[in-house]
Enzyme design. Structure first.
Site, PDB file in Angstrom:
ATOM      1  CD  GLU A  14     -18.999  15.958  10.846  1.00  0.00           C
ATOM      2  OE1 GLU A  14     -19.576  16.298   9.787  1.00  0.00           O
ATOM      3  OE2 GLU A  14     -17.770  15.998  10.987  1.00  0.00           O
ATOM      4  CD  GLU A  60     -16.284  11.581   5.783  1.00  0.00           C
ATOM      5  OE1 GLU A  60     -16.951  12.399   6.476  1.00  0.00           O
ATOM      6  OE2 GLU A  60     -15.050  11.552   5.795  1.00  0.00           O
ATOM      7  CD1 TRP A  66      -5.171   1.000  -1.481  1.00  0.00           C
ATOM      8  CD2 TRP A  66      -4.549   1.234  -3.606  1.00  0.00           C
ATOM      9  NE1 TRP A  66      -6.234   0.671  -2.262  1.00  0.00           N
ATOM     10  CE2 TRP A  66      -5.888   0.810  -3.574  1.00  0.00           C
ATOM     11  CE3 TRP A  66      -3.945   1.458  -4.842  1.00  0.00           C
ATOM     12  CZ2 TRP A  66      -6.623   0.591  -4.725  1.00  0.00           C
ATOM     13  CZ3 TRP A  66      -4.680   1.243  -5.988  1.00  0.00           C
ATOM     14  CH2 TRP A  66      -6.005   0.814  -5.932  1.00  0.00           C
TER      15      TRP A  66
END
Length: 127
Positions: free
Chosen positions: A78, A71, A114
């Site tokens: 971006e 991210e 997970w």
């Protein structure tokens, strides 16, 4: 004239400062980073309740932090694209979409990791 690069401890200290500046910028400007950072912290604590071996503990801890890492990189892409200009360009859109896809892949891999580890722990799944 070429920029003179710092060496030794000064370079390490400067790298640390730039990293903290990046974290601060991401937290202040990107909701996704704030959300994923909170989830990574929570999941890190929860991992100590679900692990079955040192390998599963490492996976449970590392996967959400890889999401945060991707991210951060997506947000960097971006920011660079937005810096170039506000007008639409196919390549700019593609760069942003590819960054978003990378985050999505990491989210799916984290969820899958997970779920498999938790199902194995409670013997719902045996591999």
């Amino acid at each position: 004239m070429a920029k003179v690069q710092k060496k030794g401890l000064i370079r390490i200290f400067n790298a640390y400062k730039y990293s903290m500046k990046g974290f601060k910028s991401g937290i202040e400007n990107e909701a996704a980073i704030r959300q994923e950072l909170c989830l990574a912290l929570i999941m890190t604590v929860l991992s100590f309740f679900f692990y079955t071996s040192s390998v599963t503990l490492i996976l449970l801890i590392v996967m959400p932090w890889l999401v945060v890492t991707v991210e951060l990189l997506n947000s960097a892409v971006e920011a660079v694209v937005d810096r170039i200009g506000p007008e639409f360009h196919e390549l700019s859109g593609r760069a942003k979409d590819l960054g978003s896809a990378a985050v999505f892949v990491m989210l799916i891999l984290t969820l899958l990791t997970w779920v498999i580890i938790i199902l194995e722990k409670y013997q719902v799944l045996t591999i």
